[in-house]
Design a protein around this motif. Structure first.
Motif, PDB file in Angstrom:
ATOM      1  N   LYS B  35       0.668  -1.228  -0.011  1.00 50.43           N
ATOM      2  CA  LYS B  35       0.124  -0.024  -0.104  1.00 50.43           C
ATOM      3  C   LYS B  35       0.830   1.397   0.105  1.00 50.43           C
ATOM      4  CE  LYS B  35      -3.747  -2.501   0.474  1.00 50.43           C
ATOM      5  NZ  LYS B  35      -4.554  -2.739  -0.835  1.00 50.43           N
ATOM      6  N   PHE B  36       0.179   2.286  -0.307  1.00 49.28           N
ATOM      7  CA  PHE B  36       0.776   3.722  -0.441  1.00 49.28           C
ATOM      8  C   PHE B  36       0.136   4.383   0.734  1.00 49.28           C
ATOM      9  CE2 PHE B  36      -0.137   8.206  -1.965  1.00 49.28           C
ATOM     10  CZ  PHE B  36       1.170   8.513  -1.617  1.00 49.28           C
ATOM     11  N   GLY B  37       1.049   5.006   1.705  1.00 48.86           N
ATOM     12  CA  GLY B  37       0.457   5.591   2.728  1.00 48.86           C
ATOM     13  C   GLY B  37       0.996   7.041   2.952  1.00 48.86           C
ATOM     14  N   CYS B  38       2.250   7.219   2.625  1.00 50.34           N
ATOM     15  CA  CYS B  38       2.886   8.551   2.790  1.00 50.34           C
ATOM     16  C   CYS B  38       4.077   8.936   1.700  1.00 50.34           C
ATOM     17  CB  CYS B  38       3.721   8.450   4.129  1.00 50.34           C
ATOM     18  SG  CYS B  38       5.097   7.509   4.227  1.00 50.34           S
ATOM     19  N   CYS B  43       5.672   5.627   7.243  1.00 50.36           N
ATOM     20  CA  CYS B  43       4.302   5.145   7.813  1.00 50.36           C
ATOM     21  C   CYS B  43       4.452   3.539   7.758  1.00 50.36           C
ATOM     22  CB  CYS B  43       3.041   5.410   7.071  1.00 50.36           C
ATOM     23  SG  CYS B  43       2.588   4.905   5.553  1.00 50.36           S
ATOM     24  N   ALA B  45       3.428   1.338   5.502  1.00 49.10           N
ATOM     25  CA  ALA B  45       2.162   0.832   4.540  1.00 49.10           C
ATOM     26  C   ALA B  45       2.824   0.105   3.389  1.00 49.10           C
ATOM     27  CB  ALA B  45       1.239   1.860   4.426  1.00 49.10           C
TER      28      ALA B  45
END
Lengths: 750, 160
Positions: B35-38, B43, B45
């Motif tokens: 996932k892309f989080g920051c 983060c 992710a």
């Protein structure tokens, strides 16, 4: 209630099949989405008994969840309720995510109301479908319906071993007349097999395997990726930008000046420039070359520090009275002792782990959208409005939401995707970066609260003045609004439940300058912090233990009705007869946490407990927090919370929400701060908008009050008492009273 | 052309060598479990394993992955049978689920390097992974219960 009859009458088979057809609308557009639309891959094989329940001939039970899943467990909870009354085998239940469709009623997944507002209705849906299956079996066997009963995906004949599976019965059941609400029978709670049980989340296996689909994960053939540079100031517009430089980046397909809309902000996309590319990285690189010059407009003068100074100053003066009893000012003048304090909180932003994202296709005057949205119907309406097409021509698929907390109730990002899909003629996914999320949010309002209590010679409160000032959410929708609105004052302010003698509750004007929105528990966040802190301050002045002080103020068991003192209290949209403000339940949860935590016992030096209790979303939560304060550094050691949310559908998910609320509340209390300079948000990512991490997380214990009262809210009510419990604990550990959040401005946080 | 091994399968990409591995995996190779989080390694992710070590793929240029062995959440087991995944289910850890791929990848790497981590060791190792829903207490409990079963996990994922 008359509404329930309507629900059943609305259950038109024709309508449902139409909906089911749209679910596989991806196929209509020549695209497939394996994890979004496996649900009705062959919709003709599922046989619909009502809007929420369909059964396949092999016995699989397809249950619609019309609310958005953002971690609260609703895709498990709603089917649990339906399957219970349906007498379905939980292992045969398949959860189908509902599209945006007003046939479902409200789909706005906010306000902690998915179970609260749907519990009885979902029981009816399950019971109605079960009745039709029973009627089909009775007809098959030539007996009266009273001689058969449903159990575990079968209908059985009493006094016999004969049984027929739901799958065998469903074709015949479909021909039965749907029963009226009045004729439905419901299970006794003692017979529940699913409601009240800690059923594992239906999506957990996909989550741990990494195969779920969130808004950021949607992929369509030939899809383009967009990243948008937006005006840093609300109401600002694009003056110029370097289209050529951005377009020259490898992979960039198009640069598009987003249409600017005048204020109010509404759910419109902000003005900005979109860079559309063949992948996210190329779009981000192109965006860096845009060099946009902005016209900032009036809100470019907004500075949050000066603004809060102004609120803090005016809050010490008399404001507009919203609830009143006796003459608080007269009684204050006669007080033997006085306690007064002013509390402030900064702007906050949601920062869900998944930044907003939406994907859209526009073809032949129709738009199809996939989005992590809390409000699919609002997304549908706003997309239709922006594209100037009928909302019937907008299909909204709801993906999983990677956290939301209120941000994803505002579908500005969905509209962006729709506009870009129309512009390019191709599927477009708008990917928000973390910086976009932090800087282009709908923020929790900056606020100031002021409290004054007068004590008589027996150290009992005889007068009470409380004031609040913060820019209203309504400013986002109407820029003429310049003061807190009744709906916001109903959140932990005008519903103050204490017996305090003469009182005056007042609000002050506070115009808006950035988009104000609702964040998990909304105005209860600042009102809960201020009120919960002030009780502790009175206890200190009166020389009483905080627990005793709370009980004294909550006084005798009674229902508090703010209307009797002139305040038109919203009560979260629920009737006060069913959901009164009940001081007995407030005291009960408080007593539970104090007893379980040992918060009234002595502690080691530099350590102490703080407590608070708050009613919101018609549920009751008390929190006890233990901290240590050493050398200017605070550590959160332990937290206990008790929740009385009435009937609970899934106690494990309630527990999880309480754990999450403690942690969300700690982020707010300890770390959360958005500041605005020259109209623009100064923070940009998790390095300067910090949220709680694992090492800062204490041991957390949760107690759920067993109750057969109607279900209350769960997602939000845990948050409001947290900040006060922490600040109170810090005071008792160190003597330092923190009235201005976040705590990290005063102490180091470990 | 940059070649590497992704979940035990060879892959080659013709892409900007500066593109972070995250976007190559998500947009170009179509695996969206990461996932892309920051975008700035704040983060966790986007955590994946490179030659068995956890890395933040959002800041790792694609060029650095050349000839390496990359493992994503989709690659740690065929059927969610990794002890960490089983412990996650047992403790009903996820809420929204978005950060959990990264949490799981960090937890797997932790147990690869420390078979019975203390609370402090778990805190230290996992502090780079943010969960906004607040599943930390359950993550910690799941890691501890998986630790007891971790011998079973040897060589299941990545270059263990």
């Amino acid at each position: 209630m008359s509404s329930s009859n309507q629900h059943l009458e609305n259950v038109s088979r024709r309508r449902f099949l139409k909906t089911a057809g749209i679910v596989s609308g991806g196929l209509i557009l020549g695209t497939t989405l394996p994890s979004v639309a496996p649900l009705w891959a062959d919709e003709s094989s599922s046989n619909e008994l009502n809007l929420f329940v369909s059964i396949r001939v092999d016995g699989q039970v397809d249950i619609i969840c019309h609310r958005s899943e953002m971690g609260q467990g609703i895709r498990t909870g709603i089917p649990q309720v339906i399957a219970e009354e349906l007498c379905a085998d939980w292992d045969r239940v398949n959860v189908v995510q509902g599209l945006a469709d007003e046939a479902y009623g409200s789909q706005n997944t906010d306000g902690s109301r998915s179970i609260r507002r749907n519990y009885q209705r979902m029981r009816e849906m399950g019971a109605a479908a079960r009745t039709m299956l029973e009627q089909a079996a009775a007809k098959e066997w030539g007996v009266k319906p009273s001689q058969v009963y449903a159990e575990n995906n079968f209908v059985k004949l009493r006094g016999s071993t004969r049984q027929l599976g739901f799958g065998e019965l469903v074709k015949s059941a479909m021909t039965m007349t749907p029963p009226t609400t009045e004729t439905l029978t419901f299970k006794s709670p003692k017979d529940f097999k699913l409601i009240g049980k800690p059923i594992t989340s239906v999506d957990i296996h996909k989550v741990v395997g990494g195969t779920t689909e969130f808004g950021q994960d949607v992929r369509l053939p030939d899809m383009l990726y967009a990243s948008i540079e937006r005006t840093p100031v609300v109401g600002g517009t694009v003056e110029s930008f370097d289209e050529k430089a951005a377009a020259s980046v490898n992979g960039v397909v198009k640069v598009f000046n987003m249409p600017a809309r005048p204020l109010p902000a509404l759910f419109n996309p902000k003005a900005g420039v979109a860079v559309i590319a063949s992948n996210t990285w190329a779009a981000l690189q192109g965006r860096k070359q845009l060099n946009v010059k902005w016209n900032t407009g009036n809100n470019g003068a907004h500075n949050s520090e000066a603004y809060l100074d102004d609120l803090t100053s005016k809050i010490t003066t008399k404001g507009k009275v919203i609830r009143k009893s006796g003459d608080a000012y007269l009684m204050a003048g006669r007080a033997a002792e006085k306690v007064s304090a002013t509390y402030t909180m900064p702007y906050l932003v949601h920062a869900p782990m998944e930044p907003p994202a939406a994907t859209a296709v526009f073809k032949d005057g129709k738009c199809e959208v996939w989005a992590c949205t809390q409000t699919p119907q609002s997304a549908q309406q706003n997309v239709a409005g922006a594209l100037e097409i009928d909302k019937e021509n907008v299909t909204v698929h709801v993906t999983l939401l990677g956290g939301a907390f209120g941000r994803k109730s505002k579908p500005d990002y969905v509209v962006e995707a729709a506009l870009l899909a129309r512009e390019t003629g191709k599927p477009v996914k708008v990917v928000w970066s973390r910086e976009d999320d932090i800087q282009h949010g709908y923020y929790h309002a900056v606020s100031a609260q002021h409290f004054e209590a007068g004590l008589n010679s027996d150290n009992r409160v005889q007068s009470w003045i409380q004031r609040t000032a913060f820019p209203s959410i309504s400013w986002t929708f109407d820029t003429r609004v310049d003061e807190p609105q009744g709906g916001e004052l109903s959140l932990g302010f005008g519903d103050m439940p204490f017996d305090v003698g003469a009182l005056s509750m007042e609000s002050h004007k506070a115009p808006g300058h950035i988009r104000i929105g609702w964040i998990r528990s909304v105005s209860n966040i600042h009102h809960g912090f201020a009120l919960g802190s002030f009780v502790d301050e009175i206890a200190v002045k009166a020389g009483k233990k905080p627990h005793a002080m709370w009980l004294e103020l909550l006084a005798n068991d009674r229902f508090v009705d703010p209307a009797t003192e002139g305040f038109e209290y919203g009560n979260y949209g629920d009737p006060k007869e069913v959901f009164p403000i009940d001081t007995k339940r407030l005291k009960n949860v408080l007593n539970i946490v104090v007893e379980k935590s040992g918060a009234d016992k002595s502690t080691a030096p530099n350590e102490a407990w703080g407590i608070s209790v708050h009613r919101s979303f018609v549920s009751y939560v008390a929190v006890a927090t233990k901290v240590s304060v050493v050398d200017g550094k605070v550590s959160i050691l332990e937290m206990h919370s008790a929740i009385d949310a009435g009937t609970v559908v899934n106690p494990d998910r309630v527990r999880a929400q309480q754990e999450g609320s403690m942690i969300f509340g700690l982020s707010i209390a300890l770390l959360g701060e958005i500041s605005v300079k020259d109209g623009a948000v100064e923070q940009s990512n998790f390095h300067d908008y910090q949220v709680l991490r694992m090492p800062q997380t204490p041991k957390i214990e949760t107690y759920i009050v067993e109750s057969d009262a109607p279900p209350g809210g769960v997602g939000e009510p845990g948050v409001p008492p947290v900040a006060a419990s922490v600040a109170n604990a810090i005071y008792h550990a160190s003597g330092q009273r923190i009235r201005d959040l976040p705590i990290s401005k005063h102490l180091r946080v470990s | 052309m940059i070649s590497f091994t992704l979940n035990d399968k060879p892959v080659s990409l013709d892409a900007d060598p500066q593109m972070p591995l995250l976007w190559a995996i998500r947009d170009m190779l179509g695996l969206t479990g990461t996932k892309f989080g920051c975008g700035i390694a704040q983060c966790g992710a986007c955590t994946v394993h490179m030659d068995g070590q956890p890395i933040r793929s959002c800041v790792m240029p694609l060029s650095a992955a050349a000839d390496k062995k990359i493992t994503t959440i989709e690659g740690i087991s065929e059927d969610n049978s990794h002890p960490i995944q089983k412990a996650w289910v047992e403790h009903n850890v996820p809420q929204c689920g978005y950060c959990q791929s990264g949490q799981i990848m960090s937890a797997v790497a932790l147990l690869e390097s420390n078979k019975s981590p203390s609370d402090k060791a778990i805190d230290d190792y996992m502090q780079g992974n943010i969960c906004r829903c607040g599943t930390y207490p359950r993550i910690k409990a799941a890691i501890k219960s998986a630790a007891g079963n971790f011998d079973l996990a040897k060589n299941v994922g990545g270059d263990a």
